[in-house]
Design a protein around this motif. Structure first.
Motif, PDB file in Angstrom:
ATOM      1  N   ILE A   1     -10.088 -37.988  -6.430  1.00  0.00           N
ATOM      2  CA  ILE A   1     -10.863 -39.035  -5.761  1.00  0.00           C
ATOM      3  C   ILE A   1     -12.264 -38.958  -6.327  1.00  0.00           C
ATOM      4  O   ILE A   1     -12.904 -37.902  -6.265  1.00  0.00           O
ATOM      5  CB  ILE A   1     -10.904 -38.815  -4.239  1.00  0.00           C
ATOM      6  CG1 ILE A   1      -9.497 -38.601  -3.691  1.00  0.00           C
ATOM      7  CG2 ILE A   1     -11.603 -39.981  -3.544  1.00  0.00           C
ATOM      8  CD1 ILE A   1      -9.489 -37.862  -2.381  1.00  0.00           C
ATOM      9  N   THR A   2     -12.749 -40.062  -6.877  1.00  0.00           N
ATOM     10  CA  THR A   2     -14.046 -40.007  -7.549  1.00  0.00           C
ATOM     11  C   THR A   2     -14.766 -41.349  -7.539  1.00  0.00           C
ATOM     12  O   THR A   2     -14.144 -42.393  -7.400  1.00  0.00           O
ATOM     13  CB  THR A   2     -13.885 -39.516  -9.012  1.00  0.00           C
ATOM     14  OG1 THR A   2     -15.174 -39.233  -9.552  1.00  0.00           O
ATOM     15  CG2 THR A   2     -13.169 -40.533  -9.875  1.00  0.00           C
ATOM     16  N   ASN A   3     -16.059 -41.253  -7.700  1.00  0.00           N
ATOM     17  CA  ASN A   3     -16.891 -42.427  -7.967  1.00  0.00           C
ATOM     18  C   ASN A   3     -17.649 -42.223  -9.287  1.00  0.00           C
ATOM     19  O   ASN A   3     -18.646 -42.855  -9.536  1.00  0.00           O
ATOM     20  CB  ASN A   3     -17.863 -42.700  -6.811  1.00  0.00           C
ATOM     21  CG  ASN A   3     -18.916 -41.628  -6.657  1.00  0.00           C
ATOM     22  OD1 ASN A   3     -18.752 -40.504  -7.096  1.00  0.00           O
ATOM     23  ND2 ASN A   3     -20.009 -41.976  -6.008  1.00  0.00           N
TER      24      ASN A   3
ATOM     25  N   GLU B   1     -13.235 -40.634 -14.098  1.00  0.00           N
ATOM     26  CA  GLU B   1     -12.240 -41.696 -14.131  1.00  0.00           C
ATOM     27  C   GLU B   1     -11.637 -41.836 -15.536  1.00  0.00           C
ATOM     28  O   GLU B   1     -10.409 -41.886 -15.693  1.00  0.00           O
ATOM     29  CB  GLU B   1     -12.883 -43.013 -13.702  1.00  0.00           C
ATOM     30  CG  GLU B   1     -11.945 -44.182 -13.686  1.00  0.00           C
ATOM     31  CD  GLU B   1     -12.640 -45.478 -13.291  1.00  0.00           C
ATOM     32  OE1 GLU B   1     -11.929 -46.475 -13.170  1.00  0.00           O
ATOM     33  OE2 GLU B   1     -13.875 -45.493 -13.112  1.00  0.00           O
ATOM     34  N   GLU B   2     -12.471 -41.856 -16.541  1.00  0.00           N
ATOM     35  CA  GLU B   2     -11.994 -41.986 -17.920  1.00  0.00           C
ATOM     36  C   GLU B   2     -11.102 -40.808 -18.305  1.00  0.00           C
ATOM     37  O   GLU B   2     -10.046 -40.974 -18.905  1.00  0.00           O
ATOM     38  CB  GLU B   2     -13.185 -42.081 -18.881  1.00  0.00           C
ATOM     39  CG  GLU B   2     -12.786 -42.302 -20.309  1.00  0.00           C
ATOM     40  CD  GLU B   2     -13.987 -42.467 -21.229  1.00  0.00           C
ATOM     41  OE1 GLU B   2     -13.826 -42.194 -22.429  1.00  0.00           O
ATOM     42  OE2 GLU B   2     -15.071 -42.865 -20.762  1.00  0.00           O
TER      43      GLU B   2
ATOM     44  N   LYS C   1     -10.091 -44.372  -7.227  1.00  0.00           N
ATOM     45  CA  LYS C   1     -11.458 -44.763  -7.608  1.00  0.00           C
ATOM     46  C   LYS C   1     -12.115 -45.463  -6.430  1.00  0.00           C
ATOM     47  O   LYS C   1     -11.560 -46.407  -5.876  1.00  0.00           O
ATOM     48  CB  LYS C   1     -11.402 -45.682  -8.832  1.00  0.00           C
ATOM     49  CG  LYS C   1     -12.739 -46.234  -9.261  1.00  0.00           C
ATOM     50  CD  LYS C   1     -13.592 -45.184  -9.922  1.00  0.00           C
ATOM     51  CE  LYS C   1     -14.831 -45.842 -10.516  1.00  0.00           C
ATOM     52  NZ  LYS C   1     -16.036 -45.129 -10.290  1.00  0.00           N
ATOM     53  N   VAL C   2     -13.280 -44.970  -6.034  1.00  0.00           N
ATOM     54  CA  VAL C   2     -14.081 -45.582  -4.979  1.00  0.00           C
ATOM     55  C   VAL C   2     -15.491 -45.789  -5.501  1.00  0.00           C
ATOM     56  O   VAL C   2     -15.825 -45.366  -6.608  1.00  0.00           O
ATOM     57  CB  VAL C   2     -14.070 -44.729  -3.687  1.00  0.00           C
ATOM     58  CG1 VAL C   2     -12.667 -44.651  -3.096  1.00  0.00           C
ATOM     59  CG2 VAL C   2     -14.603 -43.334  -3.952  1.00  0.00           C
ATOM     60  N   GLU C   3     -16.340 -46.410  -4.700  1.00  0.00           N
ATOM     61  CA  GLU C   3     -17.678 -46.778  -5.169  1.00  0.00           C
ATOM     62  C   GLU C   3     -18.782 -45.793  -4.786  1.00  0.00           C
ATOM     63  O   GLU C   3     -19.721 -45.588  -5.543  1.00  0.00           O
ATOM     64  CB  GLU C   3     -18.043 -48.172  -4.648  1.00  0.00           C
ATOM     65  CG  GLU C   3     -17.138 -49.266  -5.188  1.00  0.00           C
ATOM     66  CD  GLU C   3     -17.222 -49.408  -6.694  1.00  0.00           C
ATOM     67  OE1 GLU C   3     -18.329 -49.334  -7.255  1.00  0.00           O
ATOM     68  OE2 GLU C   3     -16.154 -49.595  -7.320  1.00  0.00           O
ATOM     69  N   THR C   4     -18.710 -45.194  -3.601  1.00  0.00           N
ATOM     70  CA  THR C   4     -19.839 -44.395  -3.119  1.00  0.00           C
ATOM     71  C   THR C   4     -19.411 -42.967  -2.795  1.00  0.00           C
ATOM     72  O   THR C   4     -18.223 -42.679  -2.606  1.00  0.00           O
ATOM     73  CB  THR C   4     -20.442 -45.015  -1.839  1.00  0.00           C
ATOM     74  OG1 THR C   4     -19.489 -44.910  -0.782  1.00  0.00           O
ATOM     75  CG2 THR C   4     -20.845 -46.463  -2.058  1.00  0.00           C
ATOM     76  N   LEU C   5     -20.397 -42.105  -2.678  1.00  0.00           N
ATOM     77  CA  LEU C   5     -20.154 -40.719  -2.298  1.00  0.00           C
ATOM     78  C   LEU C   5     -19.480 -40.654  -0.938  1.00  0.00           C
ATOM     79  O   LEU C   5     -18.517 -39.917  -0.746  1.00  0.00           O
ATOM     80  CB  LEU C   5     -21.485 -39.953  -2.271  1.00  0.00           C
ATOM     81  CG  LEU C   5     -21.396 -38.506  -1.840  1.00  0.00           C
ATOM     82  CD1 LEU C   5     -22.294 -37.658  -2.710  1.00  0.00           C
ATOM     83  CD2 LEU C   5     -21.784 -38.356  -0.396  1.00  0.00           C
ATOM     84  N   THR C   6     -19.947 -41.434   0.014  1.00  0.00           N
ATOM     85  CA  THR C   6     -19.359 -41.426   1.352  1.00  0.00           C
ATOM     86  C   THR C   6     -17.900 -41.861   1.303  1.00  0.00           C
ATOM     87  O   THR C   6     -17.047 -41.275   1.981  1.00  0.00           O
ATOM     88  CB  THR C   6     -20.168 -42.343   2.303  1.00  0.00           C
ATOM     89  OG1 THR C   6     -21.530 -41.924   2.291  1.00  0.00           O
ATOM     90  CG2 THR C   6     -19.640 -42.261   3.714  1.00  0.00           C
TER      91      THR C   6
ATOM     92  N   LEU D   1     -22.800 -35.838 -15.249  1.00  0.00           N
ATOM     93  CA  LEU D   1     -22.389 -34.699 -16.073  1.00  0.00           C
ATOM     94  C   LEU D   1     -22.145 -33.444 -15.240  1.00  0.00           C
ATOM     95  O   LEU D   1     -21.201 -32.695 -15.499  1.00  0.00           O
ATOM     96  CB  LEU D   1     -23.436 -34.415 -17.153  1.00  0.00           C
ATOM     97  CG  LEU D   1     -23.417 -35.346 -18.352  1.00  0.00           C
ATOM     98  CD1 LEU D   1     -24.663 -35.153 -19.210  1.00  0.00           C
ATOM     99  CD2 LEU D   1     -22.156 -35.138 -19.179  1.00  0.00           C
ATOM    100  N   ILE D   2     -22.987 -33.221 -14.242  1.00  0.00           N
ATOM    101  CA  ILE D   2     -22.798 -32.059 -13.365  1.00  0.00           C
ATOM    102  C   ILE D   2     -21.464 -32.176 -12.635  1.00  0.00           C
ATOM    103  O   ILE D   2     -20.663 -31.241 -12.610  1.00  0.00           O
ATOM    104  CB  ILE D   2     -23.970 -31.928 -12.368  1.00  0.00           C
ATOM    105  CG1 ILE D   2     -25.251 -31.554 -13.110  1.00  0.00           C
ATOM    106  CG2 ILE D   2     -23.642 -30.899 -11.275  1.00  0.00           C
ATOM    107  CD1 ILE D   2     -26.512 -31.697 -12.284  1.00  0.00           C
ATOM    108  N   ASP D   3     -21.215 -33.344 -12.043  1.00  0.00           N
ATOM    109  CA  ASP D   3     -19.960 -33.560 -11.318  1.00  0.00           C
ATOM    110  C   ASP D   3     -18.766 -33.438 -12.266  1.00  0.00           C
ATOM    111  O   ASP D   3     -17.752 -32.818 -11.931  1.00  0.00           O
ATOM    112  CB  ASP D   3     -19.979 -34.941 -10.648  1.00  0.00           C
ATOM    113  CG  ASP D   3     -18.708 -35.231  -9.885  1.00  0.00           C
ATOM    114  OD1 ASP D   3     -18.423 -34.495  -8.913  1.00  0.00           O
ATOM    115  OD2 ASP D   3     -17.996 -36.185 -10.263  1.00  0.00           O
ATOM    116  N   TYR D   4     -18.878 -33.997 -13.446  1.00  0.00           N
ATOM    117  CA  TYR D   4     -17.808 -33.937 -14.437  1.00  0.00           C
ATOM    118  C   TYR D   4     -17.515 -32.484 -14.835  1.00  0.00           C
ATOM    119  O   TYR D   4     -16.355 -32.077 -14.937  1.00  0.00           O
ATOM    120  CB  TYR D   4     -18.202 -34.768 -15.654  1.00  0.00           C
ATOM    121  CG  TYR D   4     -17.172 -34.834 -16.744  1.00  0.00           C
ATOM    122  CD1 TYR D   4     -15.950 -35.464 -16.540  1.00  0.00           C
ATOM    123  CD2 TYR D   4     -17.432 -34.278 -17.993  1.00  0.00           C
ATOM    124  CE1 TYR D   4     -15.011 -35.537 -17.549  1.00  0.00           C
ATOM    125  CE2 TYR D   4     -16.486 -34.353 -19.012  1.00  0.00           C
ATOM    126  CZ  TYR D   4     -15.278 -34.979 -18.787  1.00  0.00           C
ATOM    127  OH  TYR D   4     -14.342 -35.050 -19.793  1.00  0.00           O
TER     128      TYR D   4
END
Length: 118
Positions: A4-6, A11-12, A23-28, A107-110
């Motif tokens: 689950i990611t924004n 995603e790629e 795929k969602v749009e926001t952190l929440t 990049l940190i999240d990735y």
């Protein structure tokens, strides 16, 4: 396993490696979708707020879940607390971040995502 990611970078990667992605749009929305899946017997494979960076201003988040056989109360507790924490920070007035800073957060999240799936 579901991701689950924004974060477009995650995603790629998921599309290129044929990983199931939500795929969602926001952190929440990432956190809420994660909670919804935990209620459907998925368990968290990573902490929803695993970096020391506060949810504000870091807007990118990736959660990895795996289907289980019953409700995992540890996952439920972690995700509920993460939602409460994120809402506290996300309700603050947002400052404008440069594209370079946003890319750094991606990049940190990735990087955390890649370490988690190893």
């Amino acid at each position: 396993m579901k991701v689950i990611t924004n974060n477009g970078m995650v995603e790629e990667y998921c599309y290129n490696n044929k990983l199931a992605i939500v795929k969602v749009e926001t952190l929440t929305e990432v956190l809420i979708k994660g909670r919804d899946l935990v209620h459907k017997n998925y368990r968290l494979l990573n902490h929803p707020l695993c970096t020391s960076i506060k949810p504000y201003p870091n807007l990118y988040k990736t959660i990895i879940v795996k289907e289980g056989e019953r409700l995992d109360f540890t996952s439920l507790d972690l995700i509920e607390n993460a939602i409460k924490t994120a809402k506290k920070f996300c309700d603050k007035k947002m400052v404008t971040l440069s594209s370079d800073i946003l890319r750094d957060y991606q990049l940190i999240d990735y990087g955390v995502f890649l370490e988690t799936i190893k």
